[in-house]
Design a protein around this motif. Structure first.
Motif, PDB file in Angstrom:
ATOM      1  N   ARG A   1      -4.812  57.900   6.634  1.00 36.89           N
ATOM      2  CA  ARG A   1      -3.889  56.761   6.569  1.00 36.89           C
ATOM      3  C   ARG A   1      -3.973  55.900   7.831  1.00 36.89           C
ATOM      4  O   ARG A   1      -3.963  54.672   7.756  1.00 36.89           O
TER       5      ARG A   1
ATOM      6  N   ILE B   1      -6.153  44.904   0.521  1.00 35.80           N
ATOM      7  CA  ILE B   1      -5.234  45.536  -0.429  1.00 35.80           C
ATOM      8  C   ILE B   1      -5.601  47.007  -0.614  1.00 35.80           C
ATOM      9  O   ILE B   1      -4.738  47.888  -0.565  1.00 35.80           O
ATOM     10  N   GLY B   2      -6.885  47.276  -0.824  1.00 29.11           N
ATOM     11  CA  GLY B   2      -7.327  48.664  -1.000  1.00 29.11           C
ATOM     12  C   GLY B   2      -7.028  49.521   0.216  1.00 29.11           C
ATOM     13  O   GLY B   2      -6.505  50.643   0.093  1.00 29.11           O
TER      14      GLY B   2
ATOM     15  N   HIS C   1       6.133  42.882  -2.421  1.00 30.50           N
ATOM     16  CA  HIS C   1       5.617  42.275  -3.650  1.00 30.50           C
ATOM     17  C   HIS C   1       6.126  40.838  -3.805  1.00 30.50           C
ATOM     18  O   HIS C   1       5.378  39.961  -4.248  1.00 30.50           O
TER      19      HIS C   1
ATOM     20  N   VAL D   1      -3.249  50.162   0.507  1.00 30.76           N
ATOM     21  CA  VAL D   1      -2.774  51.193  -0.424  1.00 30.76           C
ATOM     22  C   VAL D   1      -3.080  52.582   0.131  1.00 30.76           C
ATOM     23  O   VAL D   1      -2.230  53.478   0.092  1.00 30.76           O
TER      24      VAL D   1
ATOM     25  N   ARG E   1       0.166  54.619   1.038  1.00 30.17           N
ATOM     26  CA  ARG E   1       0.551  55.449  -0.112  1.00 30.17           C
ATOM     27  C   ARG E   1      -0.421  56.556  -0.457  1.00 30.17           C
ATOM     28  O   ARG E   1      -0.015  57.663  -0.750  1.00 30.17           O
ATOM     29  N   ARG E   2      -1.691  56.245  -0.539  1.00 29.54           N
ATOM     30  CA  ARG E   2      -2.636  57.163  -1.159  1.00 29.54           C
ATOM     31  C   ARG E   2      -3.424  58.045  -0.199  1.00 29.54           C
ATOM     32  O   ARG E   2      -4.095  58.966  -0.636  1.00 29.54           O
TER      33      ARG E   2
ATOM     34  N   ARG F   1       9.988  48.699  -0.824  1.00 30.59           N
ATOM     35  CA  ARG F   1       9.024  48.817  -1.919  1.00 30.59           C
ATOM     36  C   ARG F   1       8.961  47.519  -2.730  1.00 30.59           C
ATOM     37  O   ARG F   1       7.944  47.221  -3.339  1.00 30.59           O
TER      38      ARG F   1
END
Length: 128
Positions: free
Chosen positions: A101, A85-86, A47, A89, A93-94, A43
């Protein structure tokens, strides 16, 4: 700043490779419901790598004097980066279902392919 170009390019390309390797690994882990992808290191590490990637990209734009909204190919990469990036995510994750996914993961990889083609050709339309 031009004298820093070789070092910035090497740093940027290394960060690209690490970021892509980590994204693909995490995506495959997601597809297989692997528990390791939820560990703290997976996680945080993306970054750190992506921050290095972004800082080196900013340095390269300055060294090359090629800026978004001034150079079409840099603008194309920036817009595609936001799409990546979108989609990333959603993929990691989303996304509500594994199908969503998976589709987002595949689309994110396609966007990465476009970004790489734009970077190599310095053209917003690398297929032309």
């Amino acid at each position: 700043m031009a004298e820093l170009y070789p070092m910035l390019k090497h740093l940027h390309l290394t960060a690209v490779g690490l970021s892509l390797l980590l994204f693909v690994s995490r995506g495959i882990g997601m597809l297989h419901n692997a528990q390791w992808i939820s560990k703290k290191v997976f996680r945080i590490l993306p970054h750190v790598i992506d921050t290095i990637l972004l800082v080196s990209a900013i340095g390269l734009t300055i060294a090359l004097s090629q800026y978004p909204f001034q150079a079409d190919w840099v603008t194309a990469k920036l817009i595609a980066l936001f799409a990546y990036i979108g989609l990333g995510v959603i993929a990691l994750r989303r996304g509500k279902t594994k199908t969503v996914r998976t589709l987002a993961f595949i689309a994110a990889l396609a966007v990465v392919g476009y970004i790489l083609a734009v970077a190599i050709t310095h053209s917003a339309t690398p297929w032309a």
